[in-house]
Write a protein that holds these residues in place. Structure first.
Motif, PDB file in Angstrom:
ATOM      1  N   SER A 291      53.037  25.204   2.561  1.00  0.00           N
ATOM      2  CA  SER A 291      53.707  25.737   1.368  1.00  0.00           C
ATOM      3  C   SER A 291      53.423  24.876   0.148  1.00  0.00           C
ATOM      4  CB  SER A 291      55.220  25.818   1.600  1.00  0.00           C
ATOM      5  OG  SER A 291      55.530  26.730   2.628  1.00  0.00           O
ATOM      6  N   SER A 292      53.170  23.575   0.366  1.00  0.00           N
ATOM      7  CA  SER A 292      52.827  22.701  -0.749  1.00  0.00           C
ATOM      8  C   SER A 292      51.495  23.095  -1.363  1.00  0.00           C
ATOM      9  CB  SER A 292      52.773  21.242  -0.271  1.00  0.00           C
ATOM     10  OG  SER A 292      54.020  20.848   0.242  1.00  0.00           O
ATOM     11  N   GLU A 293      50.657  23.733  -0.580  1.00  0.00           N
ATOM     12  CA  GLU A 293      49.389  24.232  -1.099  1.00  0.00           C
ATOM     13  C   GLU A 293      49.598  25.532  -1.862  1.00  0.00           C
ATOM     14  OE1 GLU A 293      44.974  24.422  -1.113  1.00  0.00           O
ATOM     15  OE2 GLU A 293      46.381  22.822  -0.671  1.00  0.00           O
ATOM     16  N   THR A 294      50.318  26.472  -1.246  1.00  0.00           N
ATOM     17  CA  THR A 294      50.501  27.785  -1.869  1.00  0.00           C
ATOM     18  C   THR A 294      51.413  27.726  -3.089  1.00  0.00           C
ATOM     19  OG1 THR A 294      52.307  28.275  -0.330  1.00  0.00           O
ATOM     20  CG2 THR A 294      50.103  29.002   0.300  1.00  0.00           C
ATOM     21  N   LEU A 295      52.300  26.723  -3.142  1.00  0.00           N
ATOM     22  CA  LEU A 295      53.200  26.569  -4.287  1.00  0.00           C
ATOM     23  C   LEU A 295      52.779  25.409  -5.183  1.00  0.00           C
ATOM     24  CD1 LEU A 295      56.636  27.154  -2.488  1.00  0.00           C
ATOM     25  CD2 LEU A 295      55.444  28.732  -4.024  1.00  0.00           C
ATOM     26  N   GLY A 296      51.512  25.018  -5.059  1.00  0.00           N
ATOM     27  CA  GLY A 296      50.989  23.938  -5.883  1.00  0.00           C
ATOM     28  C   GLY A 296      50.665  24.408  -7.292  1.00  0.00           C
ATOM     29  N   LEU A 297      50.231  23.468  -8.109  1.00  0.00           N
ATOM     30  CA  LEU A 297      49.946  23.723  -9.507  1.00  0.00           C
ATOM     31  C   LEU A 297      48.451  23.961  -9.705  1.00  0.00           C
ATOM     32  CD1 LEU A 297      51.470  23.675 -12.263  1.00  0.00           C
ATOM     33  CD2 LEU A 297      50.775  21.288 -12.466  1.00  0.00           C
ATOM     34  N   THR A 298      48.094  24.847 -10.628  1.00  0.00           N
ATOM     35  CA  THR A 298      46.692  25.057 -10.981  1.00  0.00           C
ATOM     36  C   THR A 298      46.506  24.778 -12.465  1.00  0.00           C
ATOM     37  OG1 THR A 298      46.953  27.420 -11.498  1.00  0.00           O
ATOM     38  CG2 THR A 298      46.456  26.848  -9.211  1.00  0.00           C
ATOM     39  N   VAL A 299      45.389  24.172 -12.813  1.00  0.00           N
ATOM     40  CA  VAL A 299      45.093  23.865 -14.207  1.00  0.00           C
ATOM     41  C   VAL A 299      44.950  25.153 -15.016  1.00  0.00           C
ATOM     42  CG1 VAL A 299      43.404  22.809 -15.765  1.00  0.00           C
ATOM     43  CG2 VAL A 299      44.020  21.668 -13.627  1.00  0.00           C
ATOM     44  N   ALA A 300      44.375  26.174 -14.392  1.00  0.00           N
ATOM     45  CA  ALA A 300      44.195  27.454 -15.084  1.00  0.00           C
ATOM     46  C   ALA A 300      45.528  28.018 -15.552  1.00  0.00           C
ATOM     47  CB  ALA A 300      43.491  28.451 -14.169  1.00  0.00           C
ATOM     48  N   THR A 301      46.536  27.925 -14.720  1.00  0.00           N
ATOM     49  CA  THR A 301      47.859  28.422 -15.103  1.00  0.00           C
ATOM     50  C   THR A 301      48.406  27.660 -16.307  1.00  0.00           C
ATOM     51  OG1 THR A 301      48.372  29.092 -12.833  1.00  0.00           O
ATOM     52  CG2 THR A 301      50.226  28.768 -14.320  1.00  0.00           C
ATOM     53  N   LEU A 302      48.191  26.363 -16.330  1.00  0.00           N
ATOM     54  CA  LEU A 302      48.697  25.547 -17.436  1.00  0.00           C
ATOM     55  C   LEU A 302      48.103  25.973 -18.777  1.00  0.00           C
ATOM     56  CD1 LEU A 302      48.553  22.006 -15.788  1.00  0.00           C
ATOM     57  CD2 LEU A 302      50.629  23.254 -16.370  1.00  0.00           C
ATOM     58  N   ILE A 392      59.692  18.828   0.163  1.00  0.00           N
ATOM     59  CA  ILE A 392      59.427  19.068  -1.262  1.00  0.00           C
ATOM     60  C   ILE A 392      58.136  19.869  -1.328  1.00  0.00           C
ATOM     61  CG2 ILE A 392      58.988  18.030  -3.511  1.00  0.00           C
ATOM     62  CD1 ILE A 392      61.798  17.550  -2.553  1.00  0.00           C
ATOM     63  N   ARG A 393      58.257  21.178  -1.437  1.00  0.00           N
ATOM     64  CA  ARG A 393      57.079  22.045  -1.303  1.00  0.00           C
ATOM     65  C   ARG A 393      56.628  22.667  -2.623  1.00  0.00           C
ATOM     66  NH1 ARG A 393      59.387  27.733   1.169  1.00  0.00           N
ATOM     67  NH2 ARG A 393      61.343  27.767   0.009  1.00  0.00           N
ATOM     68  N   ALA A 394      57.543  22.973  -3.543  1.00  0.00           N
ATOM     69  CA  ALA A 394      57.188  23.665  -4.786  1.00  0.00           C
ATOM     70  C   ALA A 394      56.692  22.652  -5.806  1.00  0.00           C
ATOM     71  CB  ALA A 394      58.378  24.452  -5.319  1.00  0.00           C
ATOM     72  N   LEU A 395      55.469  22.156  -5.595  1.00  0.00           N
ATOM     73  CA  LEU A 395      54.920  21.110  -6.446  1.00  0.00           C
ATOM     74  C   LEU A 395      54.674  21.585  -7.870  1.00  0.00           C
ATOM     75  CD1 LEU A 395      52.388  19.488  -3.938  1.00  0.00           C
ATOM     76  CD2 LEU A 395      54.731  18.788  -4.440  1.00  0.00           C
ATOM     77  N   ASN A 396      54.590  22.899  -8.061  1.00  0.00           N
ATOM     78  CA  ASN A 396      54.371  23.431  -9.409  1.00  0.00           C
ATOM     79  C   ASN A 396      55.519  23.087 -10.360  1.00  0.00           C
ATOM     80  OD1 ASN A 396      56.327  25.971  -9.737  1.00  0.00           O
ATOM     81  ND2 ASN A 396      55.575  25.942  -7.633  1.00  0.00           N
ATOM     82  N   ARG A 397      56.688  22.757  -9.816  1.00  0.00           N
ATOM     83  CA  ARG A 397      57.836  22.454 -10.660  1.00  0.00           C
ATOM     84  C   ARG A 397      57.682  21.143 -11.427  1.00  0.00           C
ATOM     85  NH1 ARG A 397      62.283  24.386  -6.064  1.00  0.00           N
ATOM     86  NH2 ARG A 397      61.671  26.584  -6.123  1.00  0.00           N
ATOM     87  N   ILE A 398      56.660  20.383 -11.058  1.00  0.00           N
ATOM     88  CA  ILE A 398      56.360  19.161 -11.808  1.00  0.00           C
ATOM     89  C   ILE A 398      55.721  19.495 -13.153  1.00  0.00           C
ATOM     90  CG2 ILE A 398      53.964  18.653 -11.113  1.00  0.00           C
ATOM     91  CD1 ILE A 398      54.866  15.801 -10.467  1.00  0.00           C
ATOM     92  N   SER A 399      55.417  20.776 -13.358  1.00  0.00           N
ATOM     93  CA  SER A 399      54.772  21.208 -14.601  1.00  0.00           C
ATOM     94  C   SER A 399      55.604  20.864 -15.830  1.00  0.00           C
ATOM     95  CB  SER A 399      54.488  22.714 -14.571  1.00  0.00           C
ATOM     96  OG  SER A 399      55.693  23.455 -14.459  1.00  0.00           O
ATOM     97  N   MET A 400      56.922  20.752 -15.673  1.00  0.00           N
ATOM     98  CA  MET A 400      57.749  20.398 -16.819  1.00  0.00           C
ATOM     99  C   MET A 400      57.523  18.948 -17.258  1.00  0.00           C
ATOM    100  SD  MET A 400      59.206  23.062 -17.902  1.00  0.00           S
ATOM    101  CE  MET A 400      57.589  23.727 -17.486  1.00  0.00           C
ATOM    102  N   PHE A 401      57.063  18.094 -16.346  1.00  0.00           N
ATOM    103  CA  PHE A 401      56.675  16.738 -16.733  1.00  0.00           C
ATOM    104  C   PHE A 401      55.382  16.785 -17.548  1.00  0.00           C
ATOM    105  CE2 PHE A 401      59.616  15.938 -13.354  1.00  0.00           C
ATOM    106  CZ  PHE A 401      60.145  14.685 -13.591  1.00  0.00           C
ATOM    107  N   ILE A 402      54.431  17.608 -17.083  1.00  0.00           N
ATOM    108  CA  ILE A 402      53.184  17.778 -17.826  1.00  0.00           C
ATOM    109  C   ILE A 402      53.471  18.376 -19.201  1.00  0.00           C
ATOM    110  CG2 ILE A 402      50.994  19.036 -17.877  1.00  0.00           C
ATOM    111  CD1 ILE A 402      50.848  18.754 -14.863  1.00  0.00           C
ATOM    112  N   ALA A 403      54.376  19.361 -19.250  1.00  0.00           N
ATOM    113  CA  ALA A 403      54.735  19.991 -20.522  1.00  0.00           C
ATOM    114  C   ALA A 403      55.339  18.972 -21.483  1.00  0.00           C
ATOM    115  CB  ALA A 403      55.716  21.133 -20.272  1.00  0.00           C
ATOM    116  N   ALA A 404      56.261  18.153 -20.984  1.00  0.00           N
ATOM    117  CA  ALA A 404      56.902  17.149 -21.846  1.00  0.00           C
ATOM    118  C   ALA A 404      55.865  16.182 -22.410  1.00  0.00           C
ATOM    119  CB  ALA A 404      57.968  16.394 -21.062  1.00  0.00           C
ATOM    120  N   MET A 405      54.963  15.696 -21.551  1.00  0.00           N
ATOM    121  CA  MET A 405      53.944  14.747 -22.013  1.00  0.00           C
ATOM    122  C   MET A 405      52.959  15.411 -22.972  1.00  0.00           C
ATOM    123  SD  MET A 405      53.239  12.379 -18.640  1.00  0.00           S
ATOM    124  CE  MET A 405      53.105  13.705 -17.427  1.00  0.00           C
ATOM    125  N   SER A 406      52.620  16.677 -22.711  1.00  0.00           N
ATOM    126  CA  SER A 406      51.669  17.391 -23.566  1.00  0.00           C
ATOM    127  C   SER A 406      52.243  17.629 -24.953  1.00  0.00           C
ATOM    128  CB  SER A 406      51.282  18.723 -22.914  1.00  0.00           C
ATOM    129  OG  SER A 406      50.653  18.516 -21.657  1.00  0.00           O
TER     130      SER A 406
END
Length: 720
Positions: A291-302, A392-406
């Motif tokens: 599930s960590s793979e299927t719920l991971g983050l992709t750069v394309a989505t960002l 901890i499987r939904a790794l995409n939720r870390i995107s808010m850290f990337i958003a804050a830094m961006s």
């Protein structure tokens, strides 16, 4: 000098008040006009949150927090899981400070829907405020800080996290990023050195006290965010060790790490204590590492536009990727928008030009790269899931850290270069900030983002509310405990539902009543679940008799749970009870009255604790984890004798001691690949008896795709 300082303080305070008012007004306008939020309909669940899924569960949790004195530690309610008690120990929700905030909001209303709506709406303001505050601390122009803060709160992630409501408040993430930057400053964060002295002492400054308090609160706000933050602190610790090589920098980082981990560990303590006492429930909350793979983050989505963008050509681009992607799930909500994507690109390129850029960009680029490597599909987060834990499987939720830094990155860059424009810089700041705000919101808010209550679920909500109130009016709830059995039976949590009935649809009774007691909420694998499953194996005549003996005063049937719309069951009950049912306005729910004969609960004879589910026919074979035991119930008033027999197996050699109520029955060794036969004549005391299997060897994963922790197996189980 004092006059100038006072004047400067007054001006600064006025600017802060102006900024906060501006943020409130702009956020409110966007919510009202673009999201169609009806501020005068807060008593109705927004959007489709009343749909029978995670949203309805979230409203139920809010109600538990409002009604329970200490339910923000472990959500519970005496009005669920009748005739037993409902507690969430097997399905941890470590959101302590989040729940305290909800408890605070209940000052303004005791209605769970109103409080839920207030909570979700307030996160739009909180997210914007904290990003604004951080940018101002980094000396970003006030107009630019307002616009970037507002874009940060209107990220698509925020809107689509509505069912997973407790993730919508990512307000602490900008603060955490700012604190990580402070940790890498030349001066150690928590230590100071007086002029002329060589030794450092702890710095009890007002700033540090506030940081400590914020950390104590924020670390129990959301366990996913705390987990990600802990990893970033670990990376910062390594960075300080390499670049600073100062024990005070390292000690400051370790203090910071303890402020993140210790409160969270305290929040988890009641759950772990229950697990130790009652055994781990392997039928609840188990995650597959893939599930960590299927719920991971992709750069394309960002970097791609938001799904269903308002501009047709951008809509085609994003939709063509999202809907054809093999990973079309919540990870598609991580879109940063145009300005966020520019900030993200700045951080990526900053890696290659580390020495030429401002120090803040260099630090952010390192953190951003670490986050990306950890969370991306096939990244180190997947390795962590397979090697350490998959919970901890939904790794995409870390995107808010990337958003804050961006967003911080683009704000810092724009601020730096606009400040070089001379006398016209304030006009440039105002014009550019206005453009960023208008275009940015337009870019982020898609055509599908609408918070107006969906007619279907608004109708269902009002129908359920009226129907439950009608049921409650039939009883004297002030002097009697009225329990209602809900059919069809569905255990809790995370079941797929039955027919067209959703997994959390049966929370409807609890949500609309403060006096009635409802059967929904039996935790999978626990005695209540076993009791209900045993009841459902009986004939309908026996079920009614057992329910009345257990003190139930009615049966509420959800017709969505039956292929024939419950016609067969209702006809049997009409014949058996001699009365027709009450039926809700939307024809989904029906109710039959029962007349309780006693309050006697006859437990199922046996319950397995810390065991995985049966493989094949019940009794044939199942695995046990650590601290496994079997509860044997004697519902008679005196001791009785029962025979039990089973085989035991193991993946590795181990010693074993079998005890009944702490009395040793047998001690022996089990060899790997062998099976041992055991037969006992058990003397059971009245009530619950515990058959323990004690072994010093811990449970281990068999390897491969099977990530379960297995200690030993039980097979050919016979109990009479």
């Amino acid at each position: 000098m004092k006059g100038v300082s006072l004047k400067g303080t007054i001006t600064k305070n006025k600017l802060t008040i102006f900024s906060c008012v501006a943020i409130v007004i702009i956020v409110s306008i966007v919510l009202y006009y673009l999201y169609n939020l009806k501020f005068n309909e807060l008593a109705i669940p927004i959007k489709d949150i009343y749909a029978p899924g995670d949203g309805r569960f979230s409203i139920a949790v809010v109600k538990m927090i409002i009604d329970g004195a200490w339910s923000f530690l472990v959500p519970f309610s005496p009005h669920l899981n009748a005739p037993f008690h409902f507690q969430m120990y097997d399905f941890p929700l470590p959101f302590f400070s989040n729940f305290v905030y909800i408890k605070f909001l209940s000052i303004f209303s005791s209605d769970s829907v109103v409080v839920f709506n207030l909570y979700y709406i307030s996160t739009y303001f909180l997210n914007a405020f904290t990003m604004f505050w951080v940018l101002r601390r980094l000396r970003v122009n006030v107009y630019l800080a307002i616009s970037i803060g507002i874009l940060f709160t209107f990220l698509p992630f925020h809107f689509w996290r509505l069912p997973h409501t407790f993730y919508s408040g990512y307000c602490f993430i900008p603060l955490w990023i700012y604190y990580l930057l402070l940790l890498t400053n030349k001066k150690p964060l928590f230590f100071k050195k007086k002029v002329g002295e060589s030794k450092y002492s702890f710095d009890w400054s007002k700033r540090n006290i506030i940081i400590i308090l914020v950390m104590l609160i924020s670390s129990t706000w959301n366990f996913y965010y705390t987990f990600f933050f802990t990893f970033l602190i670990g990376f910062t610790l390594l960075s300080n060790f390499v670049y600073r090589n100062s024990k005070y920098h390292i000690l400051s980082t370790l203090i910071f790490l303890s402020l993140a981990v210790a409160p969270f560990a305290g929040n988890m303590l009641p759950y772990k204590a229950y697990e130790i006492e009652n055994g781990k429930n392997y039928q609840v909350g188990q995650r597959d590492p893939i599930s960590s793979e299927t719920l991971g983050l992709t750069v394309a989505t960002l970097v791609f536009p938001v799904i269903d963008h308002r501009v047709e050509i951008l809509k085609k681009l994003s939709n063509n990727y999202a809907y054809k992607s093999l990973l079309f799930n919540e990870s598609n909500d991580a879109t940063l928008g145009l300005f966020g994507a520019i900030g993200f690109a700045i951080l990526i390129f900053s890696i290659f030009f580390y020495s030429l850029l401002p120090r803040i960009l260099s630090r952010l680029s390192q953190l951003n790269l670490f986050v990306l490597l950890f969370s991306t599909v096939g990244g180190f987060g997947v390795v962590f899931a397979y090697v350490i834990t998959p919970q901890i499987r939904a790794l995409n939720r870390i995107s808010m850290f990337i958003a804050a830094m961006s967003f911080i990155a683009i704000a810092v860059v724009l601020n730096k270069y606009i400040n070089k424009t001379g006398n016209k810089k304030q006009a440039v700041f105002m014009a550019l900030s206005f453009f960023i705000l208008c275009f940015g919101v337009f870019d982020l808010v898609s055509t599908k983002m609408n918070l107006e209550p969906v007619d279907k679920f608004k109708t269902e909500y009002l129908s359920d509310k009226n129907f439950i109130q009608q049921i409650e009016s039939k009883f004297d709830v002030s002097s009697q405990k009225i329990s209602i059995a809900q059919y069809p039976y569905l255990s809790f949590p995370e079941n797929p539902g039955i027919h067209t009935m959703g997994n959390y649809e049966q929370f409807q009774g609890y949500l609309h009543s403060d006096k009635l007691y409802w059967s929904f909420g039996a935790i999978k694998g626990r005695p209540a679940d076993i009791w209900w499953k045993g009841l459902n194996e009986k004939s309908i005549e026996e079920q009614i008799q057992t329910l009345q003996q257990a003190g139930f005063s009615g049966i509420m049937i959800n017709r969505n749970g039956y292929q024939d719309n419950a016609k067969g069951l209702e006809n049997k009950l009409i014949q058996l009870l001699g009365a027709k049912p009450m039926i809700s306005e939307n024809k989904i729910v029906s109710f039959f009255r029962l007349y309780p004969t006693s309050n006697e609960i006859r437990f199922s004879r046996i319950a397995f604790n810390s065991f995985y589910e049966w493989e094949g026919e019940p009794g044939k074979f199942r695995w046990a984890g650590d601290n496994a035991n079997i509860s044997l119930f004697n519902d008679q008033g005196s001791s009785k004798t029962n025979n039990i027999s089973f085989t035991l197996g193991t993946l590795r050699d181990r010693s074993m001691v079998i005890k009944l109520n702490e009395e040793v029955l047998e001690s022996f060794e089990i060899k790997r690949g062998e099976s041992t036969q055991h037969t006992f004549n058990l003397k059971l005391n009245p009530g619950q008896n515990i058959l323990k299997f004690e072994t010093m060897e811990p449970a281990r994963s068999p390897g491969g795709a099977d990530n379960r922790k297995l200690a030993f197996s039980v097979g050919e189980f016979v109990y009479d």
